[in-house]
Design an enzyme around this catalytic site. Structure first.
Site, PDB file in Angstrom:
ATOM      1  N   TYR A 163       1.984  -6.768   1.949  1.00 32.98           N
ATOM      2  CA  TYR A 163       0.990  -5.768   2.326  1.00 32.98           C
ATOM      3  C   TYR A 163       0.692  -4.922   1.097  1.00 32.98           C
ATOM      4  O   TYR A 163       1.596  -4.316   0.522  1.00 32.98           O
ATOM      5  CB  TYR A 163       1.512  -4.884   3.457  1.00 32.98           C
ATOM      6  CG  TYR A 163       0.571  -3.752   3.827  1.00 32.98           C
ATOM      7  CD1 TYR A 163      -0.521  -3.983   4.670  1.00 32.98           C
ATOM      8  CD2 TYR A 163       0.762  -2.463   3.334  1.00 32.98           C
ATOM      9  CE1 TYR A 163      -1.385  -2.952   4.999  1.00 32.98           C
ATOM     10  CE2 TYR A 163      -0.099  -1.432   3.664  1.00 32.98           C
ATOM     11  CZ  TYR A 163      -1.174  -1.680   4.497  1.00 32.98           C
ATOM     12  OH  TYR A 163      -2.032  -0.667   4.821  1.00 32.98           O
ATOM     13  N   ASP A 241       3.383  -3.877  -7.254  1.00 34.92           N
ATOM     14  CA  ASP A 241       3.042  -2.867  -6.255  1.00 34.92           C
ATOM     15  C   ASP A 241       4.329  -2.092  -5.953  1.00 34.92           C
ATOM     16  O   ASP A 241       5.184  -2.534  -5.198  1.00 34.92           O
ATOM     17  CB  ASP A 241       2.501  -3.556  -5.001  1.00 34.92           C
ATOM     18  CG  ASP A 241       2.202  -2.579  -3.865  1.00 34.92           C
ATOM     19  OD1 ASP A 241       2.613  -1.404  -3.962  1.00 34.92           O
ATOM     20  OD2 ASP A 241       1.579  -2.998  -2.874  1.00 34.92           O
ATOM     21  N   LYS A 268       2.425   7.045  -2.003  1.00 37.12           N
ATOM     22  CA  LYS A 268       3.424   7.639  -1.116  1.00 37.12           C
ATOM     23  C   LYS A 268       3.971   8.951  -1.694  1.00 37.12           C
ATOM     24  O   LYS A 268       3.220   9.848  -2.008  1.00 37.12           O
ATOM     25  CB  LYS A 268       4.534   6.630  -0.833  1.00 37.12           C
ATOM     26  CG  LYS A 268       4.058   5.298  -0.254  1.00 37.12           C
ATOM     27  CD  LYS A 268       3.546   5.410   1.164  1.00 37.12           C
ATOM     28  CE  LYS A 268       3.255   4.052   1.768  1.00 37.12           C
ATOM     29  NZ  LYS A 268       2.710   4.128   3.121  1.00 37.12           N
TER      30      LYS A 268
END
Length: 433
Positions: A163, A241, A268
């Site tokens: 993802y 990522d 985040k």
């Protein structure tokens, strides 16, 4: 209970009972959801937060604790899917935001914190240049676009079960919402099968050094080393990522595994709890965005350098989540996961916790979980039952079984989680045989 039909029927009955108890326990959350469905599809604007029969509504939070609309208290082991590393209302973060607010919110200009924050990010994660965005999704898509332009190639490699944002996800083979980018899907953690797919028409490989949303599954060091070697061989870029995994070591997970990508994406917690994303890496690649160049690439975004994120992110990264704090938090997470797995082994239960450091996920299977496919083969009903039983004991986690530690999580909170899991193993023993 040797007959699988009887066992499944027993699990179904236990789930029905757990859902009924949940319904009776949370009438105000139900009322909020019924109101929400009149103005939002499914009453939701962030898909991951929805689960049947309806999601809880949280009313307030402090430190590592949450209180829902019906007044129930939870230890927050979700940590907003890694974004909530600082807990709720950390005083240093809050003071930084207050100072930023005093100087005006939306300046429409360069501000005093963005270059200092950029330097802190670059030094912390080993980047030569960085640019800010508003989410990890944006960061990944801009990194992908940049890589395709820089290499003058169009094809991108991603991994089954990965993802990389709302429009670049590959759970179950991919999403209909994905952007129409030519993508080669490779098997995560399988070096030889992946190596065969890395060809000279590939622009880049994007990979999480530990798959997060797909079940906290660490990449094998030899797998990441192979990706580095093979992308260099064919002239493709390697993109890590680290939107989730940058919390796992002082310099991101890449610093722990010893593999250096060409580009890194972040998000985040790095924004101090504000909306945030970033991408950066080698100067010769990132400098394509230098507006002084005749061939400069455009990169817009009204809130890329918003003063709240710049201030909160700078304070968090330099004053709170120092390299020493990162080491301590992740050591605590490793110790907690060891305790949980020891409890599962002692109960001879088909349950295990994977992950690294301050990220972990539960899987209802006794088999090794080294790929997203192995995670997907676990018992979904047993994991759902685990979720509702944890809520009933005051533990807040993701419906899919993901958990993360925040800085306010202390020994008492970890003890509470271990006790809740041990109670689950005992109360549901007949279903776990």
């Amino acid at each position: 209970m040797s007959d699988p039909r009887l066992r499944n029927a027993a699990i179904d009955a236990a789930l029905d009972e757990a859902r009924e108890r949940y319904l009776a326990r949370n009438p105000l959350s139900l009322a909020r959801w019924l109101e929400a469905v009149t103005v939002m599809p499914g009453g939701n604007t962030r898909t991951v937060l929805h689960y049947a029969p309806f999601p809880l509504a949280m009313a307030r939070a402090e430190g590592c604790r949450l209180w829902d609309a019906d007044g129930h208290e939870y230890v927050d082991f979700l940590g907003d899917y890694t974004a909530g590393l600082y807990g709720h209302a950390h005083p240093v973060i809050r003071a930084a935001i207050d100072r930023a607010l005093e100087g005006g919110i939306s300046l429409g200009a360069s501000n005093m914190d963005e270059a200092r924050f950029a330097r802190a990010v670059c030094e912390r994660f080993g980047l030569q240049r960085v640019r800010f965005t508003n989410s990890g999704t944006e960061a990944n898509l801009l990194a992908i676009s940049l890589g395709r332009i820089f290499t003058r190639r169009s094809k991108v490699m991603a991994f089954n079960g990965a993802y990389h944002g709302a429009v670049f996800g590959f759970a179950g083979g991919g999403s209909p919402m994905n952007l129409p980018i030519e993508t080669v899907l490779a098997p995560y953690n399988e070096s030889e099968r992946t190596r065969a797919l890395i060809t000279e028409d590939l622009a880049l490989v994007i990979v999480e050094p530990m798959i997060g949303s797909g079940g906290c599954i660490p990449a094998r060091p030899d797998f990441l080393a192979m990706l580095r070697q093979e992308t260099a061989r064919v002239g493709a870029l390697l993109v890590f990522d680290e939107v989730m995994t940058s919390r796992l070591a002082p310099g991101g997970l890449q610093s722990a595994v010893g593999v250096k990508p060409d580009l890194t994406t972040l998000g985040k917690y790095v924004g101090g709890g504000m909306s945030f994303g970033a991408f950066g890496g080698r100067g010769e690649i990132m400098d394509r965005f230098d507006p002084r160049r005749r061939d400069a690439l455009p990169h817009a975004g009204t809130f890329n350098n918003n003063v709240l994120t710049m201030a909160a992110g700078l304070a968090g990264l330099t004053e709170v989540y120092t390299p020493e704090a990162a080491l301590a938090l992740n050591a605590s997470g490793d110790a907690l996961r060891d305790r949980l797995n020891a409890a599962c082994r002692a109960a001879d239960a088909p349950l295990q916790f994977t992950g690294l450091g301050s990220m972990l996920a539960v899987h209802a299977t006794p088999d090794p979980v080294t790929t997203p496919e192995a995670a997907a083969a676990a018992n979904p009903k047993l994991k759902e039952l685990f979720f509702f039983d944890m809520l009933a004991q005051g533990i807040w986690l993701a419906r899919r079984g993901m958990m993360t530690l925040s800085l306010p999580i202390d020994d008492a909170a970890c003890d509470a989680l271990v006790a809740a899991v041990e109670e689950f193993l005992s109360a549901r023993q007949s279903l776990l045989d």
